[in-house]
Design an enzyme around this catalytic site. Structure first.
Site, mmCIF file in Angstrom:
data_model
loop_
_atom_site.group_PDB
_atom_site.id
_atom_site.type_symbol
_atom_site.label_atom_id
_atom_site.label_comp_id
_atom_site.label_asym_id
_atom_site.label_seq_id
_atom_site.Cartn_x
_atom_site.Cartn_y
_atom_site.Cartn_z
ATOM 1 N N LYS A 53 164.141 80.319 -12.033
ATOM 2 C CA LYS A 53 164.518 81.183 -13.165
ATOM 3 C C LYS A 53 166.006 81.505 -13.111
ATOM 4 O O LYS A 53 166.703 81.456 -14.121
ATOM 5 C CB LYS A 53 163.663 82.462 -13.156
ATOM 6 C CG LYS A 53 162.228 82.210 -13.591
ATOM 7 C CD LYS A 53 161.300 83.393 -13.348
ATOM 8 C CE LYS A 53 159.862 82.962 -13.646
ATOM 9 N NZ LYS A 53 158.852 83.990 -13.382
ATOM 10 N N GLN A 97 158.569 89.757 -10.709
ATOM 11 C CA GLN A 97 157.742 88.594 -10.367
ATOM 12 C C GLN A 97 156.379 89.052 -9.833
ATOM 13 O O GLN A 97 156.300 89.936 -8.966
ATOM 14 C CB GLN A 97 158.474 87.726 -9.334
ATOM 15 C CG GLN A 97 157.782 86.407 -9.036
ATOM 16 C CD GLN A 97 157.734 85.446 -10.227
ATOM 17 O OE1 GLN A 97 158.586 85.480 -11.102
ATOM 18 N NE2 GLN A 97 156.738 84.602 -10.254
ATOM 19 N N ASP A 120 159.088 89.108 -20.366
ATOM 20 C CA ASP A 120 157.862 88.428 -19.941
ATOM 21 C C ASP A 120 156.755 88.607 -20.981
ATOM 22 O O ASP A 120 155.780 87.862 -20.987
ATOM 23 C CB ASP A 120 157.354 89.053 -18.625
ATOM 24 C CG ASP A 120 157.528 88.135 -17.419
ATOM 25 O OD1 ASP A 120 157.626 86.913 -17.615
ATOM 26 O OD2 ASP A 120 157.552 88.664 -16.302
HETATM 27 N N1 GUN Z 1 154.023 84.965 -11.704
HETATM 28 C C1 GUN Z 1 153.565 83.763 -12.139
HETATM 29 N N2 GUN Z 1 154.001 83.529 -13.388
HETATM 30 C C2 GUN Z 1 154.750 84.596 -13.752
HETATM 31 C C3 GUN Z 1 155.485 84.922 -14.933
HETATM 32 O O1 GUN Z 1 155.529 84.189 -15.922
HETATM 33 N N3 GUN Z 1 156.132 86.111 -14.890
HETATM 34 C C4 GUN Z 1 156.078 86.949 -13.830
HETATM 35 N N4 GUN Z 1 156.736 88.102 -13.906
HETATM 36 N N5 GUN Z 1 155.406 86.670 -12.732
HETATM 37 C C5 GUN Z 1 154.752 85.503 -12.700
#
Ligand code: GUN
Length: 284
Positions: A53, A97, A120
């Protein structure tokens, strides 16, 4: 029939170039889009996701702030960080996350994120906006799937879409997005008695279960479009999706591969949402 492949890497590259151009335009107006990424603990998969990311932000010129915290961080400490980032004018998107360590209530943390920075799309305000058709951030993975369908010029109006999986992150928002695009939507899940009876009716199938071979060729109507959200390992440790790719490819009209399908689109839509938040900030 052999399905055409919807290349998530190629579409991502196209969209990320557009984001890069729009970031530059926004910077020329004095706004520098910024994303804060918070990682608590040392979950190996999360570390990889977070690194990707941040890398994607760097490639498109989005400023990223990566906060890595020890697994012992308390819920109160994390909430304090989220509150501080809510107030931070340099930050337009906040991503915590998941999964979080067991002693932290993830729902409480997500609900602490200001909805206008919820890139998100996990906040109840974002979920409610999606459900009612109001403006708000859409969860990145299903949003990426919609972009893939849009990219192949597929009109969902009047089509029958079957979503396999009912998670808050993929299945449920996916169904709402397909519904908003005028599809007739069926959601199947672990308690659905005869999955095949449903999938055989479908013009579009989205598999989002997290289990190999959930969808095999005998379950797919010839010419259907198949989107594979799964991310699993096969017996040799190779990445694979929820769909029996080799089999279903012979029946479907379009199919997304794993890897190189939905995966890169998820991060791309995170960039798109962060840019949109910064643009909103610039306009206010
Ligand atoms: N953990 C796995 N996929 C995601 C996501 O798209 N966003 C977040 N914040 N955590 C995750």
């Amino acid at each position: 029939m052999t399905a055409s492949i919807i290349d998530g890497n190629a579409l991502s590259a196209l969209l990320r170039q557009q984001v890069t151009d729009q970031v530059k335009a926004l910077q020329a107006r004095g706004v520098n889009p910024g994303l804060a990424v918070i990682l608590v603990g040392d979950n190996p998969a999360s570390q990889v996701y977070v690194r990707n990311k941040v890398k994607a932000c760097e490639q498109t010129g989005i400023h990223s702030l990566l906060e890595k915290h020890d697994a012992a961080m308390t819920e109160a400490e994390l909430l304090a960080r989220v509150h501080a980032l809510n107030q931070d004018k340099q930050i337009h998107g906040i991503l915590v996350q998941l999964p979080l360590p067991a002693h932290i209530n993830a729902e409480k943390v997500i609900e602490a994120i200001a909805p206008e920075k919820d890139v998100d799309g996990f906040h109840v305000a974002s979920a409610g906006a999606l459900m009612t058709g109001l403006p708000g951030y859409w969860p990145c993975t299903p949003h990426g799937c919609m972009k893939m369908l849009e990219h192949i010029g597929y009109s969902l109006r009047g089509k029958h879409a079957v979503v396999i999986g009912r998670s808050n992150i993929v299945g449920k928002p996916m169904a709402l997005m397909l519904l908003q695009a005028h599809a007739t939507v069926t959601i199947c899940h672990s308690a659905t008695p005869d999955l095949k009876a449903h999938t055989l009716q479908a013009d579009v199938i989205v598999a989002a279960v997290g289990k190999r071979n959930v969808l095999t060729a005998d379950m797919v109507k010839p010419g259907a479009v198949v989107i594979d959200v799964g991310m699993n390992r096969d017996d040799e440790g190779k990445l694979c999706g929820d769909v029996d790719y080799e089999g279903v490819k012979q029946v479907a009209s379009y199919i997304t591969p794993v890897p190189g399908g939905v995966g890169p689109m998820t991060i791309t839509m995170l960039l798109v949402n962060t840019l949109a938040s910064a643009e909103q900030h610039a306009a206010s």
